[in-house]
Scaffold this active site. Structure first.
Site, PDB file in Angstrom:
ATOM      1  N   GLU A 274      36.360 -19.409   5.699  1.00 39.05           N
ATOM      2  CA  GLU A 274      36.215 -20.867   5.840  1.00 39.05           C
ATOM      3  C   GLU A 274      36.193 -21.558   4.471  1.00 39.05           C
ATOM      4  O   GLU A 274      36.026 -20.907   3.430  1.00 39.05           O
ATOM      5  CB  GLU A 274      34.952 -21.219   6.631  1.00 39.05           C
ATOM      6  CG  GLU A 274      33.659 -20.840   5.935  1.00 39.05           C
ATOM      7  CD  GLU A 274      32.477 -21.682   6.396  1.00 39.05           C
ATOM      8  OE1 GLU A 274      32.531 -22.924   6.233  1.00 39.05           O
ATOM      9  OE2 GLU A 274      31.494 -21.106   6.886  1.00 39.05           O
TER      10      GLU A 274
ATOM     11  N   LYS B 273      34.327 -32.773   5.335  1.00 37.38           N
ATOM     12  CA  LYS B 273      33.857 -31.626   6.139  1.00 37.38           C
ATOM     13  C   LYS B 273      34.538 -31.722   7.501  1.00 37.38           C
ATOM     14  O   LYS B 273      34.392 -32.728   8.186  1.00 37.38           O
ATOM     15  CB  LYS B 273      32.336 -31.692   6.280  1.00 37.38           C
ATOM     16  CG  LYS B 273      31.759 -30.624   7.202  1.00 37.38           C
ATOM     17  CD  LYS B 273      30.248 -30.808   7.367  1.00 37.38           C
ATOM     18  CE  LYS B 273      29.711 -29.992   8.523  1.00 37.38           C
ATOM     19  NZ  LYS B 273      28.320 -30.329   8.846  1.00 37.38           N
TER      20      LYS B 273
ATOM     21  N   VAL C 231      32.966 -23.453  10.526  1.00 36.47           N
ATOM     22  CA  VAL C 231      33.185 -22.260  11.351  1.00 36.47           C
ATOM     23  C   VAL C 231      34.052 -22.630  12.560  1.00 36.47           C
ATOM     24  O   VAL C 231      35.047 -21.951  12.861  1.00 36.47           O
ATOM     25  CB  VAL C 231      31.835 -21.652  11.794  1.00 36.47           C
ATOM     26  CG1 VAL C 231      32.039 -20.591  12.873  1.00 36.47           C
ATOM     27  CG2 VAL C 231      31.103 -21.065  10.590  1.00 36.47           C
TER      28      VAL C 231
ATOM     29  N   ASP D 295      21.397 -32.329  18.804  1.00 34.21           N
ATOM     30  CA  ASP D 295      22.211 -31.819  17.696  1.00 34.21           C
ATOM     31  C   ASP D 295      22.462 -30.321  17.869  1.00 34.21           C
ATOM     32  O   ASP D 295      21.603 -29.486  17.569  1.00 34.21           O
ATOM     33  CB  ASP D 295      21.518 -32.107  16.360  1.00 34.21           C
ATOM     34  CG  ASP D 295      22.423 -31.824  15.173  1.00 34.21           C
ATOM     35  OD1 ASP D 295      23.522 -31.259  15.365  1.00 34.21           O
ATOM     36  OD2 ASP D 295      22.028 -32.173  14.040  1.00 34.21           O
TER      37      ASP D 295
ATOM     38  N   SER E  67      25.505 -27.549  16.985  1.00 31.83           N
ATOM     39  CA  SER E  67      26.755 -27.413  16.220  1.00 31.83           C
ATOM     40  C   SER E  67      27.944 -27.115  17.130  1.00 31.83           C
ATOM     41  O   SER E  67      27.843 -26.318  18.071  1.00 31.83           O
ATOM     42  CB  SER E  67      26.610 -26.281  15.208  1.00 31.83           C
ATOM     43  OG  SER E  67      27.857 -26.040  14.597  1.00 31.83           O
ATOM     44  N   ALA E  68      29.081 -27.729  16.797  1.00 25.40           N
ATOM     45  CA  ALA E  68      30.330 -27.443  17.512  1.00 25.40           C
ATOM     46  C   ALA E  68      30.748 -25.980  17.323  1.00 25.40           C
ATOM     47  O   ALA E  68      31.595 -25.476  18.068  1.00 25.40           O
ATOM     48  CB  ALA E  68      31.432 -28.383  17.028  1.00 25.40           C
ATOM     49  N   ASP E  69      30.147 -25.298  16.340  1.00 31.16           N
ATOM     50  CA  ASP E  69      30.446 -23.869  16.154  1.00 31.16           C
ATOM     51  C   ASP E  69      30.151 -23.075  17.434  1.00 31.16           C
ATOM     52  O   ASP E  69      30.870 -22.132  17.771  1.00 31.16           O
ATOM     53  CB  ASP E  69      29.587 -23.270  15.029  1.00 31.16           C
ATOM     54  CG  ASP E  69      29.916 -23.825  13.652  1.00 31.16           C
ATOM     55  OD1 ASP E  69      30.885 -24.601  13.525  1.00 31.16           O
ATOM     56  OD2 ASP E  69      29.190 -23.466  12.701  1.00 31.16           O
TER      57      ASP E  69
ATOM     58  N   LYS F 146      20.614 -19.789   9.459  1.00 37.81           N
ATOM     59  CA  LYS F 146      19.406 -20.192   8.723  1.00 37.81           C
ATOM     60  C   LYS F 146      18.350 -20.703   9.684  1.00 37.81           C
ATOM     61  O   LYS F 146      18.680 -21.333  10.690  1.00 37.81           O
ATOM     62  CB  LYS F 146      19.753 -21.325   7.749  1.00 37.81           C
ATOM     63  CG  LYS F 146      20.542 -20.875   6.560  1.00 37.81           C
ATOM     64  CD  LYS F 146      20.469 -21.934   5.458  1.00 37.81           C
ATOM     65  CE  LYS F 146      21.208 -21.483   4.222  1.00 37.81           C
ATOM     66  NZ  LYS F 146      22.629 -21.799   4.252  1.00 37.81           N
TER      67      LYS F 146
HETATM   68  N1  PSU Z   1      25.224 -22.823   7.572  1.00 36.17           N
HETATM   69  C1  PSU Z   1      25.087 -22.282   6.343  1.00 36.17           C
HETATM   70  N2  PSU Z   1      26.017 -22.582   5.400  1.00 36.17           N
HETATM   71  C2  PSU Z   1      27.090 -23.393   5.666  1.00 36.17           C
HETATM   72  C3  PSU Z   1      27.219 -23.932   6.975  1.00 36.17           C
HETATM   73  C4  PSU Z   1      26.271 -23.629   7.892  1.00 36.17           C
HETATM   74  O1  PSU Z   1      24.144 -21.547   6.101  1.00 36.17           O
HETATM   75  O2  PSU Z   1      27.908 -23.648   4.760  1.00 36.17           O
HETATM   76  C5  PSU Z   1      28.413 -24.792   7.288  1.00 36.17           C
HETATM   77  C6  PSU Z   1      29.465 -23.966   8.061  1.00 36.17           C
HETATM   78  O3  PSU Z   1      30.749 -24.422   7.692  1.00 36.17           O
HETATM   79  C7  PSU Z   1      29.178 -24.325   9.506  1.00 36.17           C
HETATM   80  C8  PSU Z   1      28.785 -25.783   9.376  1.00 36.17           C
HETATM   81  O4  PSU Z   1      30.274 -24.154  10.368  1.00 36.17           O
HETATM   82  O5  PSU Z   1      28.014 -25.849   8.182  1.00 36.17           O
HETATM   83  C9  PSU Z   1      28.020 -26.294  10.559  1.00 36.17           C
HETATM   84  O6  PSU Z   1      27.875 -27.666  10.474  1.00 36.17           O
HETATM   85  P1  PSU Z   1      27.316 -28.488  11.721  1.00 36.17           P
HETATM   86  O7  PSU Z   1      25.889 -28.007  11.880  1.00 36.17           O
HETATM   87  O8  PSU Z   1      27.414 -29.915  11.320  1.00 36.17           O
HETATM   88  O9  PSU Z   1      28.163 -28.110  12.899  1.00 36.17           O
HETATM   89 MN    MN Z   2      25.290 -31.311  14.155  1.00 36.67          MN
END
Ligand code: PSU
Ligand code: MN
Length: 305
Positions: free
Chosen positions: A26, A87, A107, A139, A141-143, A160
């Site tokens: 990524e 992002k 991700v 909230d 994540s879309a992951d 984390k």
């Molecule tokens: N968690 C980490 N380091 C990162 C990310 C998440 O410890 O760099 C990044 C990754 O790219 C992950 C994204 O896909 O943040 C998730 O963001 P969001 O929670 O906004 O979906």
């Molecule tokens: Mn989010």
């Protein structure tokens, strides 16, 4: 798919033609996850580790509105230094392609682009998940949705504990995403080898992991697999210390009223600030370790097909 949206590097094209294993990487971690020059050096070193372990790296990003599968050194440098990089998660891809802008893929977005490119294994640091207090903020994540539907295996060091790891595991279970512990029974939490949660299954070799991935997709079960690989012991951080830092970061985010896609970068930035950079060394070490294991899994998958 309209082929003009996607561009392959020469090296990735050659690997595809020869049927060699390819590992996706990524770019959010480069543009938004680490400071310069550590981001650039790590991006290069991780690619090299993947080559040393028998696979071709394909770092993925959006540059000038094109999905790039495999980046040249000057493109890595651009992602590592420019302030013009958005992002980019699933939601953002159409906008970036339509307006010829630049995006560092999360991700979720990296999984989408990897799947389009026929790449089955993806190495990163940590995945996004269900945030603490998601019951109120929604909230998530879309992951996690991407893991539910896109056929890419993701090697990470867990997630984390800025996230609610218990709810993240529940969400993945609901969506049929297996969480494998690589040589561990316990879900790792990025900076630490342990969390209060167990993984679904422990597997001990790259070939065992490849076998599970193959079985999932042979059955026609869509979606990804999470391979959680703990940070090497010598780089693991002290649990009480890092958890305290996460709590402080979370309360600052709340006070500042951060929301949407800014939440994760804000929290990551605060953690970095509060640990005075000691977290960075841990972050680099775990990504490199994931690169080694991911390349080996990709190599095993190739021989199985
Ligand atoms: N968690 C980490 N380091 C990162 C990310 C998440 O410890 O760099 C990044 C990754 O790219 C992950 C994204 O896909 O943040 C998730 O963001 P969001 O929670 O906004 O979906
Ligand atoms: Mn989010």
């Amino acid at each position: 798919m309209n082929p003009s949206y996607i561009t392959f590097s020469e090296r990735v094209l050659a690997a595809r033609k020869e049927g060699r294993p390819i590992v996706a990487l990524e770019s959010t971690i480069i543009s938004h996850g680490m400071p310069y020059p550590e981001n650039m050096n790590t991006a290069r070193e991780v690619e090299e580790i993947i080559r040393q372990n028998g696979a071709e790296p394909a770092t993925i990003a959006i540059i000038n509105g094109k999905i790039k599968i495999g980046l040249a050194d000057n493109e890595l440098e651009f992602l590592a230094t420019s302030k013009e990089i958005m992002k980019a998660s699933r939601r953002d891809l159409p906008y970036l392609l339509a307006t010829n802008k630049h995006g560092a893929t999360t991700v979720a977005a990296t999984m989408i682009c990897a799947a389009m490119a026929g790449i089955q294994v993806f190495v990163t640091g940590g995945i996004g998940g269900v945030h603490r207090e998601a019951v109120v903020t929604m909230d998530i994540s879309a992951d996690l949705q991407e893991l539910a539907k896109t056929n890419v295996a993701v090697v990470c060091a867990g997630a984390k504990s800025i996230l609610d790891l218990g709810l993240t595991m529940e969400y993945l279970e609901t969506n049929g995403v297996p969480v494998i512990g690589y040589q561990t029974d316990v879900l790792p939490a990025f900076y630490t080898r342990r969390s209060p949660f167990t993984v679904n299954y422990r597997l001990n070799t790259p070939d065992e992991v490849a076998s599970l991935i193959q079985a999932k997709w042979n059955l026609g079960l869509e979606g990804g697999v999470v391979i959680a690989n703990p940070i090497p012991e010598e780089f693991a951080m002290e649990e009480a210390f890092i958890n305290n830092v996460m709590d402080m970061a979370l309360s600052e985010a709340k006070k500042a009223g951060i929301n949407g896609k800014e939440v994760t970068p804000f929290l990551l930035g605060k953690v970095k600030e509060l640990t005075k950079g000691t977290s960075l060394e841990a972050n680099i070490a775990l990504v490199k370790h994931n690169a080694e294991i991911g390349a080996k899994i990709a190599a095993c998958l190739t021989t199985r097909i």
